[in-house]
Write a protein that holds these residues in place. Structure first.
Motif, PDB file in Angstrom:
ATOM      1  N   VAL A 442      50.823  38.515  28.700  1.00 24.04           N
ATOM      2  CA  VAL A 442      49.393  38.229  28.837  1.00 24.04           C
ATOM      3  C   VAL A 442      49.060  38.449  30.319  1.00 24.04           C
ATOM      4  N   ASN A 443      48.573  39.634  30.624  1.00 24.01           N
ATOM      5  CA  ASN A 443      48.245  39.958  32.019  1.00 24.01           C
ATOM      6  C   ASN A 443      46.997  39.231  32.483  1.00 24.01           C
ATOM      7  N   LEU A 444      46.055  39.027  31.544  1.00 25.72           N
ATOM      8  CA  LEU A 444      44.811  38.355  31.892  1.00 25.72           C
ATOM      9  C   LEU A 444      44.227  37.682  30.658  1.00 25.72           C
ATOM     10  N   PRO A 445      44.139  36.336  30.652  1.00 25.44           N
ATOM     11  CA  PRO A 445      43.506  35.648  29.517  1.00 25.44           C
ATOM     12  C   PRO A 445      42.041  36.053  29.380  1.00 25.44           C
ATOM     13  N   ILE A 446      41.507  35.923  28.189  1.00 22.30           N
ATOM     14  CA  ILE A 446      40.116  36.309  27.914  1.00 22.30           C
ATOM     15  C   ILE A 446      39.155  35.366  28.630  1.00 22.30           C
ATOM     16  N   ALA A 447      38.207  35.946  29.347  1.00 18.19           N
ATOM     17  CA  ALA A 447      37.160  35.175  30.035  1.00 18.19           C
ATOM     18  C   ALA A 447      35.961  36.077  30.259  1.00 18.19           C
ATOM     19  N   GLN A 448      34.831  35.471  30.605  1.00 11.82           N
ATOM     20  CA  GLN A 448      33.617  36.259  30.849  1.00 11.82           C
ATOM     21  C   GLN A 448      33.861  37.243  31.983  1.00 11.82           C
ATOM     22  N   PHE A 449      33.341  38.472  31.796  1.00  9.75           N
ATOM     23  CA  PHE A 449      33.645  39.553  32.729  1.00  9.75           C
ATOM     24  C   PHE A 449      32.692  39.536  33.927  1.00  9.75           C
ATOM     25  N   ASN A 450      32.699  38.398  34.622  1.00 14.25           N
ATOM     26  CA  ASN A 450      31.913  38.295  35.852  1.00 14.25           C
ATOM     27  C   ASN A 450      32.717  38.918  37.000  1.00 14.25           C
ATOM     28  N   LEU A 451      32.211  38.797  38.215  1.00 18.63           N
ATOM     29  CA  LEU A 451      32.868  39.435  39.352  1.00 18.63           C
ATOM     30  C   LEU A 451      34.302  38.940  39.531  1.00 18.63           C
ATOM     31  N   GLU A 452      34.523  37.642  39.340  1.00 17.54           N
ATOM     32  CA  GLU A 452      35.866  37.096  39.507  1.00 17.54           C
ATOM     33  C   GLU A 452      36.819  37.670  38.462  1.00 17.54           C
ATOM     34  N   GLN A 453      36.376  37.724  37.194  1.00 15.89           N
ATOM     35  CA  GLN A 453      37.230  38.269  36.135  1.00 15.89           C
ATOM     36  C   GLN A 453      37.480  39.763  36.355  1.00 15.89           C
ATOM     37  N   ARG A 454      36.475  40.484  36.856  1.00 11.74           N
ATOM     38  CA  ARG A 454      36.663  41.901  37.179  1.00 11.74           C
ATOM     39  C   ARG A 454      37.760  42.066  38.233  1.00 11.74           C
ATOM     40  N   SER A 455      37.744  41.180  39.215  1.00  8.51           N
ATOM     41  CA  SER A 455      38.749  41.249  40.274  1.00  8.51           C
ATOM     42  C   SER A 455      40.142  40.953  39.719  1.00  8.51           C
ATOM     43  N   TYR A 456      40.250  39.947  38.859  1.00  9.72           N
ATOM     44  CA  TYR A 456      41.533  39.639  38.232  1.00  9.72           C
ATOM     45  C   TYR A 456      41.979  40.795  37.319  1.00  9.72           C
ATOM     46  N   PHE A 457      41.033  41.420  36.651  1.00 11.12           N
ATOM     47  CA  PHE A 457      41.347  42.554  35.781  1.00 11.12           C
ATOM     48  C   PHE A 457      41.948  43.691  36.611  1.00 11.12           C
ATOM     49  N   ALA A 458      41.293  43.992  37.741  1.00  9.80           N
ATOM     50  CA  ALA A 458      41.798  45.051  38.619  1.00  9.80           C
ATOM     51  C   ALA A 458      43.204  44.724  39.119  1.00  9.80           C
ATOM     52  N   GLY A 459      43.410  43.475  39.504  1.00  6.16           N
ATOM     53  CA  GLY A 459      44.731  43.065  39.976  1.00  6.16           C
ATOM     54  C   GLY A 459      45.784  43.156  38.887  1.00  6.16           C
TER      55      GLY A 459
END
Length: 568
Positions: A442-459
């Motif tokens: 699980v690289n990234l748990p599901i969450a709203q794709f706000n700026l913070e989640q976008r940053s975690y997604f990129a990471g």
């Protein structure tokens, strides 16, 4: 035998028969056959589905990766992401004359069989070895490419042909608004008509309520929730774009972006289960009964036995006249070749052949002749992107194959495709990321794709590393569990899963039990076969009427960006 026994024996037989029937019934309910009709997944009960899911997922080793922020890139790389045109859209006719012009054409004119009219005309033209005034031999080349994709190449100056023939004027106006220098050479190379293929039952519903069937009453019935309809992706499909702008004009003929028009469009979208990424997806959904109507061109309609026998054709909108534009500034000899080719294509024998292939629409239909600007078309597409989900968020999970075969360029292009495509995801959607090889992460748990989640997604994307085997279905079942948990928090949200893999599953859960659970939970599974055509992924996508895409290193970024833009 005694008289008493003559009575007891039949009673015993009857009792045994009843018991056997009950046992068989229980067995069929609790232990159904492993497959459904015609190879379809078996229908599971809730208890069976939950039990199977729990069993399979409990056997999967799941690791939770540490969340790390990455850099969010908002730059527009659309031009550099366009795939190599020679491999993605090879020429369907190759001209070898002294002066050769290349024409971008849509697939219904430059495909195969009944879709190959323009190819046949071009080949015959080349076989004549026509000479120009200076004695040079003239020829044409044809490249089959969707109207919207062709516009992308031209407007971004990635690849510019000498001529362009989209299905209708809408993409011509759109391209000119985006900076392309186009000049009309011929307003109608061959006639066609956009229409709605409408089921007989839907027609009866509309007639009983509105008295007659027309584009307007079909749209009104969809807005009212009486008919479920599909249309194609309006960024690449001329028919889908035609439907979009005509629906908005129907809602408000004076201002397609008025509050009333936007409100009606939102209502319309509530009865559109999904906007179809491909025409095949839409036709399959119509055949299964999910959709009662879908957009098509007349030529495609008459050449489909299924559509022609079960659906009525309701014409609408701007005429699909297949206008021919010259692109940029051509020299005198190129202009001469283009004019010669148009004259050749307009000969009665070739127009008759076009009619034989279905390019023979109802000439009594009153087409939309109102002028629409390229700016209005762009605004219509933007409105579609913003409001296509009618305020309903989407829960999406991306599942990436990081097995050992993905080492090198494949994993780098996969990362690039995820980062570029994520730019098309709206902030009100909920997104997570899984990767898999031998085990599932699980690289990234599901969450709203706000700026913070976008940053975690990129990471999370940047940290993915390839190794090990390919446990595709283990990852998919873990992903379905994650989607279901997120759905409990957002019960009105739509759900979807995207799987990117470069090979067959070779570890863990098998396809058949996975297919049963995919069918039960009803989550559309969009699959991308990466550098490999994978039949098992196709079958997963077909279960809940999603799409399978065959992509490679060259076009995966473009394909995934378009898919995310259409669905997210």
């Amino acid at each position: 035998m005694k008289k008493g026994n003559n009575i007891v024996v039949p009673i015993l037989i009857a009792v045994v028969g009843v018991i056997a029937t009950v046992v068989m019934t229980i067995a069929l309910v609790v232990f159904p056959k492993s497959g459904g009709k015609n190879g379809e997944p078996a229908v599971l009960s809730q208890q069976q589905a939950e039990k199977k899911m729990s069993k399979y997922v409990s056997d999967v080793k799941v690791r939770n990766a540490e969340k790390v922020k990455g850099t969010v890139d908002y730059s527009d790389n659309s031009a550099s992401n366009l795939p190599n045109i020679e491999t993605k859209y090879p020429l369907t006719v190759i001209g070898e004359g002294d002066v050769n012009i290349e024409i971008f054409s849509t697939s219904e004119k430059a495909g195969k069989a009944q879709n190959g009219w323009l190819n046949e005309v071009a080949n015959d033209f080349n076989d004549e070895y026509f000479r120009l005034d200076d004695g040079s031999v003239a020829s044409v080349s044809i490249r089959s490419i969707a109207s919207g994709a062709a516009s992308d190449y031209i407007c971004n100056n990635v690849y510019v042909p000498q001529a362009y023939t989209p299905s209708n004027v809408l993409f011509g106006e759109l391209a000119m608004q985006n900076g392309a220098k186009l000049t009309v050479v011929d307003e109608q190379l061959v006639p066609n008509t956009a229409g709605i293929a409408l089921s007989k039952t839907a027609r009866s519903t509309i007639e009983s309520k509105y008295g007659s069937v027309s584009f307007e009453t079909v749209v009104d019935s969809v807005v009212a929730g009486d008919v479920q309809m599909g249309y194609t992706y309006p960024y690449t499909s001329a028919t889908g774009l035609n439907f979009l702008v005509n629906a908005l004009q129907h809602f408000d003929s004076n201002d397609i972006l008025s509050a009333n028009s936007i409100s009606k469009f939102q209502q319309l979208q509530k009865s559109i289960p999904f906007v179809c990424y491909t025409t095949d997806q839409m036709v399959n959904a119509m055949q299964s009964g999910t959709l009662q109507a879908g957009v098509t061109e007349y030529q495609a309609y008459v050449n489909s036995a299924v559509l022609k026998s079960s659906y009525d054709f309701i014409p609408f909108g701007y005429k699909h006249s297949n206008p021919l534009y010259k692109v940029g500034n051509l020299d005198k000899s190129q202009e001469e070749v283009l004019d010669m080719f148009v004259e050749f294509a307009k000969k009665s024998e070739y127009q008759k052949k076009a009619a034989d292939y279905g390019f023979d629409p109802n000439q009594t239909f009153s087409y939309n002749n109102s002028r629409i600007s390229g700016a209005d078309i762009i605004n219509a597409q933007r409105l579609w992107k913003e409001e296509k989900d009618s305020g309903t968020p989407t829960i999406a999970l991306f599942i990436a194959d990081v097995s050992g075969s993905m080492s090198g360029d494949p994993i780098n292009r996969l990362k690039q495709s995820l980062l570029e495509a994520s730019k098309n995801i709206k902030t009100d959607n909920y997104v997570g990321l899984l990767s898999y090889s031998d085990d599932v992460t699980v690289n990234l748990p599901i969450a709203q794709f706000n700026l913070e989640q976008r940053s975690y997604f990129a990471g999370a994307v940047e940290k993915m590393k390839p190794n090990g085997s390919t446990a595709t279905y283990d990852a998919l079942l873990v992903g379905i569990n994650m989607i279901n948990e997120a759905k409990e928090q957002h019960p009105d949200a739509k759900t979807m899963i995207f799987i990117l893999s470069d090979g067959m599953c070779n570890k863990g859960v098998k396809l058949d039990p996975t297919s049963e659970l995919v069918a039960y939970y009803g989550i559309p599974i969009y699959t991308i076969g990466y550098n490999e055509e994978i039949d098992s992924l196709k079958s997963l996508s077909a279960i809940n009427e999603a799409v399978y895409i065959d992509a490679d290193n060259d076009d995966v970024v473009y394909e995934l960006s378009a898919l995310f833009n259409a669905q997210m």
